[in-house]
Design an enzyme around this catalytic site. Structure first.
Site, PDB file in Angstrom:
ATOM      1  N   ASP A   1       1.129   5.190   0.311  1.00 28.73           N
ATOM      2  CA  ASP A   1       0.441   6.419   0.720  1.00 28.73           C
ATOM      3  C   ASP A   1       0.957   7.597  -0.099  1.00 28.73           C
ATOM      4  O   ASP A   1       2.169   7.854  -0.128  1.00 28.73           O
ATOM      5  CB  ASP A   1       0.710   6.697   2.207  1.00 28.73           C
ATOM      6  CG  ASP A   1      -0.088   5.777   3.116  1.00 28.73           C
ATOM      7  OD1 ASP A   1      -1.274   5.533   2.818  1.00 28.73           O
ATOM      8  OD2 ASP A   1       0.472   5.297   4.115  1.00 28.73           O
TER       9      ASP A   1
ATOM     10  N   HIS B   1       0.867  -1.184   0.000  1.00 29.22           N
ATOM     11  CA  HIS B   1       0.000   0.000   0.000  1.00 29.22           C
ATOM     12  C   HIS B   1       0.908   1.240   0.000  1.00 29.22           C
ATOM     13  O   HIS B   1       1.745   1.401   0.886  1.00 29.22           O
ATOM     14  CB  HIS B   1      -0.834  -0.097   1.291  1.00 29.22           C
ATOM     15  CG  HIS B   1      -1.704   1.055   1.637  1.00 29.22           C
ATOM     16  ND1 HIS B   1      -3.083   0.998   1.538  1.00 29.22           N
ATOM     17  CD2 HIS B   1      -1.425   2.273   2.163  1.00 29.22           C
ATOM     18  CE1 HIS B   1      -3.606   2.131   1.977  1.00 29.22           C
ATOM     19  NE2 HIS B   1      -2.620   2.928   2.354  1.00 29.22           N
TER      20      HIS B   1
ATOM     21  N   HIS C   1      -2.905   4.749  -2.348  1.00 23.52           N
ATOM     22  CA  HIS C   1      -3.878   5.435  -1.506  1.00 23.52           C
ATOM     23  C   HIS C   1      -3.715   6.933  -1.766  1.00 23.52           C
ATOM     24  O   HIS C   1      -2.787   7.565  -1.258  1.00 23.52           O
ATOM     25  CB  HIS C   1      -3.616   5.061  -0.038  1.00 23.52           C
ATOM     26  CG  HIS C   1      -4.533   5.741   0.909  1.00 23.52           C
ATOM     27  ND1 HIS C   1      -4.379   5.661   2.273  1.00 23.52           N
ATOM     28  CD2 HIS C   1      -5.638   6.518   0.705  1.00 23.52           C
ATOM     29  CE1 HIS C   1      -5.337   6.369   2.861  1.00 23.52           C
ATOM     30  NE2 HIS C   1      -6.094   6.900   1.938  1.00 23.52           N
TER      31      HIS C   1
ATOM     32  N   GLY D   1      -3.109  11.374   6.947  1.00 20.23           N
ATOM     33  CA  GLY D   1      -2.008  12.342   6.930  1.00 20.23           C
ATOM     34  C   GLY D   1      -0.733  11.805   7.547  1.00 20.23           C
ATOM     35  O   GLY D   1       0.358  12.164   7.117  1.00 20.23           O
TER      36      GLY D   1
ATOM     37  N   GLY E   1      -3.734   2.896  12.378  1.00 21.27           N
ATOM     38  CA  GLY E   1      -3.870   2.424  13.753  1.00 21.27           C
ATOM     39  C   GLY E   1      -4.051   0.918  13.881  1.00 21.27           C
ATOM     40  O   GLY E   1      -4.481   0.433  14.932  1.00 21.27           O
TER      41      GLY E   1
ATOM     42  N   ASP F   1      -7.352   0.939   7.417  1.00 21.55           N
ATOM     43  CA  ASP F   1      -6.033   1.559   7.288  1.00 21.55           C
ATOM     44  C   ASP F   1      -5.887   2.649   8.347  1.00 21.55           C
ATOM     45  O   ASP F   1      -6.701   3.569   8.413  1.00 21.55           O
ATOM     46  CB  ASP F   1      -5.902   2.163   5.880  1.00 21.55           C
ATOM     47  CG  ASP F   1      -4.583   2.873   5.668  1.00 21.55           C
ATOM     48  OD1 ASP F   1      -3.591   2.528   6.337  1.00 21.55           O
ATOM     49  OD2 ASP F   1      -4.542   3.777   4.800  1.00 21.55           O
TER      50      ASP F   1
HETATM   51  C1  DX5 Z   1      -2.585   7.521   7.012  1.00 16.60           C
HETATM   52  C2  DX5 Z   1      -2.148   6.499   5.997  1.00 16.60           C
HETATM   53  C3  DX5 Z   1      -1.927   5.126   6.566  1.00 16.60           C
HETATM   54  C4  DX5 Z   1      -0.782   5.111   7.525  1.00 16.60           C
HETATM   55  C5  DX5 Z   1      -0.796   3.857   8.364  1.00 16.60           C
HETATM   56  O1  DX5 Z   1      -2.882   8.697   6.395  1.00 16.60           O
HETATM   57  O2  DX5 Z   1      -3.110   6.385   4.986  1.00 16.60           O
HETATM   58  O3  DX5 Z   1      -1.725   4.187   5.510  1.00 16.60           O
HETATM   59  O4  DX5 Z   1       0.457   5.205   6.857  1.00 16.60           O
HETATM   60  O5  DX5 Z   1       0.104   4.010   9.414  1.00 16.60           O
HETATM   61  P1  DX5 Z   1      -0.099   3.281  10.820  1.00 16.60           P
HETATM   62  O6  DX5 Z   1      -0.305   1.822  10.525  1.00 16.60           O
HETATM   63  O7  DX5 Z   1       1.154   3.578  11.565  1.00 16.60           O
HETATM   64  O8  DX5 Z   1      -1.320   3.890  11.452  1.00 16.60           O
HETATM   65 ZN    ZN Z   2      -2.932   4.617   3.631  1.00 14.85          ZN
END
Ligand code: DX5
Ligand code: ZN
Length: 235
Positions: free
Chosen positions: A51, A49, A80, A155, A186, A184
Site C-alpha cells: 500500500d 501487496h 497499490h 487510507g 475488510g 482489498d
Molecule cells: C486500504 C488498503 C488495504 C488495507 C487492507 O487503503 O488499500 O490494502 O491495508 O487492510 P485490512 O485487510 O485490514 O482491511
Molecule cells: Zn491496498
C-alpha cells in the site's frame, strides 16, 4: 478420494480448485516495518501487496520511494498506488511489478502510465473506490490484467467491509471474464467467502493476516474461505 473429487466437480459445474490467491497487504510507515512485514509472510505466498499513500489522494502517508526501491527478493510485488499522479511514482520504481492504479487518479495520463509500465516490463491493474461507478473501468480494462475492487474507503487498514461492493465484483466478472478480480479492504475469513462467491479470485488482506498469532495459518484459512466461496460462485 478421486471418486469423491469427481462427484464434487460433477455436482458443481463452477467448481474451481486452488484458484483463490491470498495476497498479504502491507501498509507501512517506515522501511524497517515494511521489510519486517514482508519477511513475515514471504515464505507462504507468491505475491505481496504494498500500500502506497501520499497524504493527498488519501489522508495517510506510507514509506516513500526510497524504501520501496529496496524490497527483499524471492516474492512478487503488486503496488497499490493511493497517490495523485501515479505515473510520477511508477516511473521511479524499477522492476517487473504489477501496478494497481486508481481509476480516480488517471485523468488524461493513461497513455503515459501504460507506456512507463510497458517499458519496465510490468503489468497494470485498475482500482475502484466504493463510491465510483463500476462502468468507469470500461475504457481501461483491455490494457489490464486485473481489477481491484476496494472493500473499504482507501487510507487505512482495519476498516469494516462494505458488502455492496460485491455488486461491482459480479459485474466485472461478467463484463470482463479474462480479468483477475481482487478484493482489498475488510477481507477476513467470512467476507472472503462472499467476495469469492461474487467472483473475486484474489484476496488482499492486512489485519486478518498480520494481527493473527500464526500468519501461515491465517493465510491458509483465508485461502480456504476463498475456495469455499468460489465453489459456489454465481458465474
Ligand atoms: C486500504 C488498503 C488495504 C488495507 C487492507 O487503503 O488499500 O490494502 O491495508 O487492510 P485490512 O485487510 O485490514 O482491511
Ligand atoms: Zn491496498
Amino acid at each position: 478420494m478421486l471418486i469423491r473429487w469427481e462427484i464434487m466437480i460433477a455436482r458443481s459445474p463452477n467448481f474451481k480448485n486452488g484458484q483463490t490467491e491470498v495476497i498479504p497487504a502491507v501498509l507501512a510507515k517506515t522501511e524497517s516495518e515494511l521489510i519486517a512485514s514482508i519477511e513475515k509472510v514471504r515464505p507462504f505466498v507468491k505475491r505481496v501487496h504494498i500500500d502506497v499513500m501520499d497524504n493527498k489522494f488519501v489522508p495517510n502517508l506510507t514509506v516513500g520511494l526510497e524504501g520501496l526501491s529496496k524490497l527483499p527478493n524471492g516474492v512478487e510485488y503488486e503496488f497499490h498506488w493511493m497517490v495523485e499522479n501515479p505515473q510520477d511514482w511508477i516511473r521511479k520504481l524499477d522492476g517487473k511489478h504489477l501496478h494497481l492504479v486508481h481509476v480516480e487518479t488517471i485523468g488524461s495520463n493513461w497513455g503515459e502510465i501504460r507506456k512507463i509500465v510497458k517499458e519496465k516490463g510490468g503489468a497494470l491493474g485498475i482500482v475502484i473506490n466504493p463510491e465510483t461507478p463500476v462502468e468507469s473501468l470500461a475504457p481501461y480494462a483491455k490494457d489490464c490484467v486485473q481489477a481491484l475492487v476496494m472493500g473499504v474507503h482507501p487510507g487505512f487498514s482495519g476498516q469494516e467491509y462494505i458488502t455492496e461492493v460485491e455488486k461491482k465484483i459480479s459485474y466485472l466478472k461478467k463484463a470482463f471474464p479474462k480479468l483477475d478480480i481482487e478484493i482489498d479492504g475488510g477481507v477476513d475469513a467470512d467476507t472472503a467467502v462472499s467476495a469469492a462467491k461474487a467472483g473475486a479470485n484474489k484476496l488482499a488482506a492486512a489485519s486478518a493476516i498480520f494481527k493473527a498469532k500464526d500468519v501461515e495459518q491465517a493465510i491458509k484459512k483465508l485461502g480456504e474461505s476463498g475456495e469455499r466461496g468460489s465453489s459456489h460462485d454465481e458465474g
